[in-house]
Scaffold this motif. Structure first.
Motif, PDB file in Angstrom:
ATOM      1  N   ASN A  76       0.876  -1.025   0.040  1.00  0.00           N
ATOM      2  CA  ASN A  76      -0.115   0.053  -0.102  1.00  0.00           C
ATOM      3  C   ASN A  76       0.931   1.201  -0.071  1.00  0.00           C
ATOM      4  O   ASN A  76       1.568   1.502   1.013  1.00  0.00           O
ATOM      5  N   TRP A  77       1.041   1.845  -1.057  1.00  0.00           N
ATOM      6  CA  TRP A  77       1.945   2.978  -1.248  1.00  0.00           C
ATOM      7  C   TRP A  77       1.685   4.335  -0.448  1.00  0.00           C
ATOM      8  O   TRP A  77       2.398   4.842   0.245  1.00  0.00           O
ATOM      9  N   ASP A  78       0.019   4.381  -0.135  1.00  0.00           N
ATOM     10  CA  ASP A  78      -0.117   5.450   0.652  1.00  0.00           C
ATOM     11  C   ASP A  78       0.248   5.491   1.957  1.00  0.00           C
ATOM     12  O   ASP A  78       0.455   6.288   2.927  1.00  0.00           O
ATOM     13  N   LYS A  79       0.506   4.218   2.521  1.00  0.00           N
ATOM     14  CA  LYS A  79       1.147   3.743   3.966  1.00  0.00           C
ATOM     15  C   LYS A  79       2.827   3.423   3.872  1.00  0.00           C
ATOM     16  O   LYS A  79       3.145   3.172   5.083  1.00  0.00           O
ATOM     17  N   TYR A  80       3.295   3.876   2.803  1.00  0.00           N
ATOM     18  CA  TYR A  80       4.665   3.343   2.784  1.00  0.00           C
ATOM     19  C   TYR A  80       5.641   3.934   3.840  1.00  0.00           C
ATOM     20  O   TYR A  80       6.335   3.210   4.471  1.00  0.00           O
ATOM     21  N   THR A 118       2.088  10.599 -12.860  1.00  0.00           N
ATOM     22  CA  THR A 118       0.850  10.331 -13.617  1.00  0.00           C
ATOM     23  C   THR A 118       0.753   8.794 -14.169  1.00  0.00           C
ATOM     24  O   THR A 118      -0.678   8.607 -14.211  1.00  0.00           O
ATOM     25  N   THR A 119       1.788   8.381 -14.595  1.00  0.00           N
ATOM     26  CA  THR A 119       1.383   7.006 -15.296  1.00  0.00           C
ATOM     27  C   THR A 119       2.459   5.979 -14.576  1.00  0.00           C
ATOM     28  O   THR A 119       3.502   6.380 -14.167  1.00  0.00           O
ATOM     29  N   LYS A 167      12.034   5.498 -10.388  1.00  0.00           N
ATOM     30  CA  LYS A 167      11.352   5.904  -9.146  1.00  0.00           C
ATOM     31  C   LYS A 167       9.694   5.685  -9.283  1.00  0.00           C
ATOM     32  O   LYS A 167       9.084   5.642  -8.516  1.00  0.00           O
ATOM     33  N   VAL A 168       9.270   6.037 -10.672  1.00  0.00           N
ATOM     34  CA  VAL A 168       8.098   5.835 -10.935  1.00  0.00           C
ATOM     35  C   VAL A 168       7.680   4.367 -10.871  1.00  0.00           C
ATOM     36  O   VAL A 168       6.398   4.391 -10.266  1.00  0.00           O
ATOM     37  N   MET A 169       8.332   3.654 -11.219  1.00  0.00           N
ATOM     38  CA  MET A 169       8.064   2.171 -11.225  1.00  0.00           C
ATOM     39  C   MET A 169       7.965   1.952  -9.516  1.00  0.00           C
ATOM     40  O   MET A 169       6.982   1.134  -9.169  1.00  0.00           O
ATOM     41  N   ARG A 170       8.730   2.542  -8.688  1.00  0.00           N
ATOM     42  CA  ARG A 170       8.524   2.286  -7.423  1.00  0.00           C
ATOM     43  C   ARG A 170       7.499   2.420  -6.754  1.00  0.00           C
ATOM     44  O   ARG A 170       6.752   1.871  -5.685  1.00  0.00           O
ATOM     45  N   LYS A 171       6.830   3.754  -7.166  1.00  0.00           N
ATOM     46  CA  LYS A 171       5.539   4.399  -6.788  1.00  0.00           C
ATOM     47  C   LYS A 171       4.268   3.411  -7.308  1.00  0.00           C
ATOM     48  O   LYS A 171       3.390   3.087  -6.395  1.00  0.00           O
ATOM     49  N   ASN A 172       4.471   3.318  -8.587  1.00  0.00           N
ATOM     50  CA  ASN A 172       3.137   2.645  -9.195  1.00  0.00           C
ATOM     51  C   ASN A 172       3.205   1.088  -9.437  1.00  0.00           C
ATOM     52  O   ASN A 172       2.147   0.485  -9.667  1.00  0.00           O
ATOM     53  N   ALA A 173       4.409   0.783  -9.099  1.00  0.00           N
ATOM     54  CA  ALA A 173       4.324  -0.896  -9.517  1.00  0.00           C
ATOM     55  C   ALA A 173       5.493  -1.273  -8.291  1.00  0.00           C
ATOM     56  O   ALA A 173       6.451  -2.112  -8.860  1.00  0.00           O
ATOM     57  N   PRO A 174       5.091  -1.260  -6.905  1.00  0.00           N
ATOM     58  CA  PRO A 174       5.976  -1.607  -5.951  1.00  0.00           C
ATOM     59  C   PRO A 174       6.570  -3.021  -5.885  1.00  0.00           C
ATOM     60  O   PRO A 174       7.629  -3.271  -5.582  1.00  0.00           O
ATOM     61  N   GLU A 175       5.349  -3.832  -6.177  1.00  0.00           N
ATOM     62  CA  GLU A 175       5.836  -5.317  -6.292  1.00  0.00           C
ATOM     63  C   GLU A 175       6.735  -5.768  -7.331  1.00  0.00           C
ATOM     64  O   GLU A 175       7.843  -6.438  -6.791  1.00  0.00           O
TER      65      GLU A 175
END
Length: 201
Positions: A76-80, A118-119, A167-175
């Motif tokens: 859950n990125w919001d609680k990272y 954004t993406t 860094k975008v990948m870390r946010k949007n695709a953490p797995e």
């Protein structure tokens, strides 16, 4: 798993104070991850479990390994940031070995606001950080300044714009992000230092 990789894995586990186990279907299906995890269990090493796949609750060998252990949910990125601080608190001084330079300090600014993305494929146009225009050499210097220069072989030919994409990948695709780190042999210290460095971009 080739002999050299197997030896490196065994050596890393034997020297580790704590071993991170990732909770995701890809991790469970990876022969390399299973070999490492089972060797960790046989040596009675402390295990910390990180959930990288949303709503994933392991069964089979991975479920038996984790059992009722405390799980840190990084899916859950919001609680990272909250989860990250909890993980660092749980780790405490384990693994320091009396060498302060080997321990990651967690600054109070760890919860600093990140640039909006954004993406899953590209950075937001709002991202104006100068790091986006770094050369490959400047990225290598950034790695050195953050004591992760040994990751240059893995991040070779990465310039600033690709670093921002990462860094975008870390946010949007953490797995995917953390599975890649794990599969490429990143240690917990590597992951913590890389996260800290990326938070400051």
């Amino acid at each position: 798993m080739s002999g050299s990789i197997l030896e490196a894995m065994a050596d890393a586990v034997e020297k580790a104070v704590i071993v991170i186990v990732c909770l995701s279907q890809r991790y469970k299906e990876s022969p390399n991850c299973r070999t490492e995890a089972e060797y960790t269990f046989r040596l009675h090493k402390d295990i910390i479990a990180l959930r990288l796949q949303p709503r994933y609750y392991p069964d089979g060998w991975l479920g038996a390994l984790v059992g009722n252990k405390l799980v840190f949910d990084f899916s859950n990125w919001d609680k990272y940031d909250v989860t990250f601080k909890s993980l660092v608190k749980e780790l405490g001084d384990r693994g320091k070995g009396g060498r302060d330079e080997d321990f990651v300090d967690v600054p109070e600014s760890v919860t600093a606001t990140r640039h909006p993305m954004t993406t899953a494929l590209g950075p937001s146009h709002e991202h104006t950080s100068s790091s986006a225009i770094w050369s490959v050499g400047e990225v290598n210097k950034w790695l050195q300044n953050n004591k992760i220069e040994h990751l240059q072989n893995w991040l070779h030919d990465i310039d600033g714009s690709l670093l921002v994409e990462y860094k975008v990948m870390r946010k949007n695709a953490p797995e995917t992000f953390y599975s890649m780190l794990r599969d490429n042999g990143f240690t917990l210290l590597d992951i913590l230092r890389l996260n800290r460095a990326m938070n400051q971009l």
